[in-house]
Design a protein around this motif. Sequence first.
Motif, PDB file in Angstrom:
ATOM      1  N   HIS A  15      49.967  51.278  76.501  1.00 31.78           N
ATOM      2  CA  HIS A  15      49.553  51.968  75.578  1.00 31.78           C
ATOM      3  C   HIS A  15      48.920  52.613  75.991  1.00 31.78           C
ATOM      4  N   GLU A  28      52.868  55.945  71.112  1.00 35.66           N
ATOM      5  CA  GLU A  28      52.318  56.975  72.758  1.00 35.66           C
ATOM      6  C   GLU A  28      53.671  58.190  73.505  1.00 35.66           C
ATOM      7  N   HIS A  29      55.144  57.961  72.663  1.00 40.99           N
ATOM      8  CA  HIS A  29      56.014  58.421  73.018  1.00 40.99           C
ATOM      9  C   HIS A  29      56.126  59.854  72.036  1.00 40.99           C
ATOM     10  N   GLN A  30      56.094  59.303  71.536  1.00 42.61           N
ATOM     11  CA  GLN A  30      55.906  60.434  69.780  1.00 42.61           C
ATOM     12  C   GLN A  30      55.984  61.683  69.637  1.00 42.61           C
TER      13      GLN A  30
END
Length: 450
Positions: A216, A163-165
């Motif tokens: 997520h 989710e944060h990449q």
Amino acid sequence: MHRFIVVGGGAGGLELATRLGDRYAPHKNKGGVQAQVTLVDRNPTHIWKPLLHEVAAGSMDPFTQELEYAAQARWHGFEFQQGDLTGLDRANKRLTLGTVLDDDGAELLPARELEYDTLIIAIGSTTAFFGVKGASEFSLALDTVSQAERFRKRLIAACMRAEHQVHEPVESGPGTSSTSTEPRIQVAIVGGGATGVELSAELRNTAQVLSAYGLHKLDPRHDVGIVLIEAGPRILPALQERVSTATAELLTKLGVKLMIGETVAEVAPGMIRTASGKTVRADLTVWAAGIKAPAILSELDGLPVNRLGQLIVRRTLQTEVDDNIFALGDCAACPWPGNERNVPPRAQAAHQQASFLMKALAARLENKPLPEFTYRDFGSLVSLGHFSAVGNLMGGVIGGNMLIEGLFARFMYMSLYRLHIAALHGYARMVLDTFAHWLRRTTLPRVKLH
């Protein structure tokens, strides 16, 4: 007293030890034939192996379903010994158990020797990697609860990281399956048998639940990809073609990508290469492509095994060279009259063999001729999670052969586990366990979130 030792606390072994203890334990049978019953297993707890794909997907909490061997032994009049089978002395009727270590590597139990009059081996099967390069190093098997839990935790972590990449798609090259629209995270399952099929469906539900609970913010259908790779011409090769076709259609509707006729040649970190030259991205790889018998069986004092490492037994379930040693379940190569192959490695076969051995061992204690085992195929069922189930009923169930799917098939599938619980605890406790399980589900999320 006659000494029975059952090695292996799986579906067949635990059911057999429980029933032997109920019948022959001295405090339960004071006026009849008495025997000493010992169950041996490397683990302290039992869980029904067909449930491991649900543990891996998080849809079942193993700690609410595990059974303590020591408690079962206390309730049903047998003894439990923890340890790995490491050796056998047939001449002196003695087996050796290995050292048991605790979580810190310190010795918990020393190596021991146990003497028997009748030995029943039921140690099941393990994952077969078939010598594929990197398969054992870079993929996860689902043989144990710890392996299933490891996969579940890695899946949740991968979703949270994804989710944060920043999503940078891999450039497509010759024979490469990566595209600009590829999922943010992709799970590859090698093997289109029952385990692979059931896991792929459960994972689709897991992705949706993790998103719903905010773990997520990925699109559970498009950002979480599931690829099922099967070397044969269809999934579920052991079942009838119409069952396979119906299952493939259901999986496709769930967004599971099927790669049929693709043999895996190599597993590497983050990818799979097939024999046809294709490269498949795999953030997580599960290996469910086949089984083999544990290696120890080929080292047991001259007991013959087949090419899969299974103990070769006669229709009495006695080994070919020793009448005092029996084998059942996945680790036994038992003839199936009228069929080219042996009795298949299924839970229903282990259950039938455990019931058969109760009669055969009673005859053995009375010095009577042993009966011969006949396997009855009642069909096969495959769970697709809460979405559906599919399978076929055969023979003694309906007097023919019928394809079933949907709610009825799902009910039949769940009934298989309840029958296992009934074999261990009786029908009254099975009903109470079912009700307690339902109550727990009303206060817990449908997927374990941590």
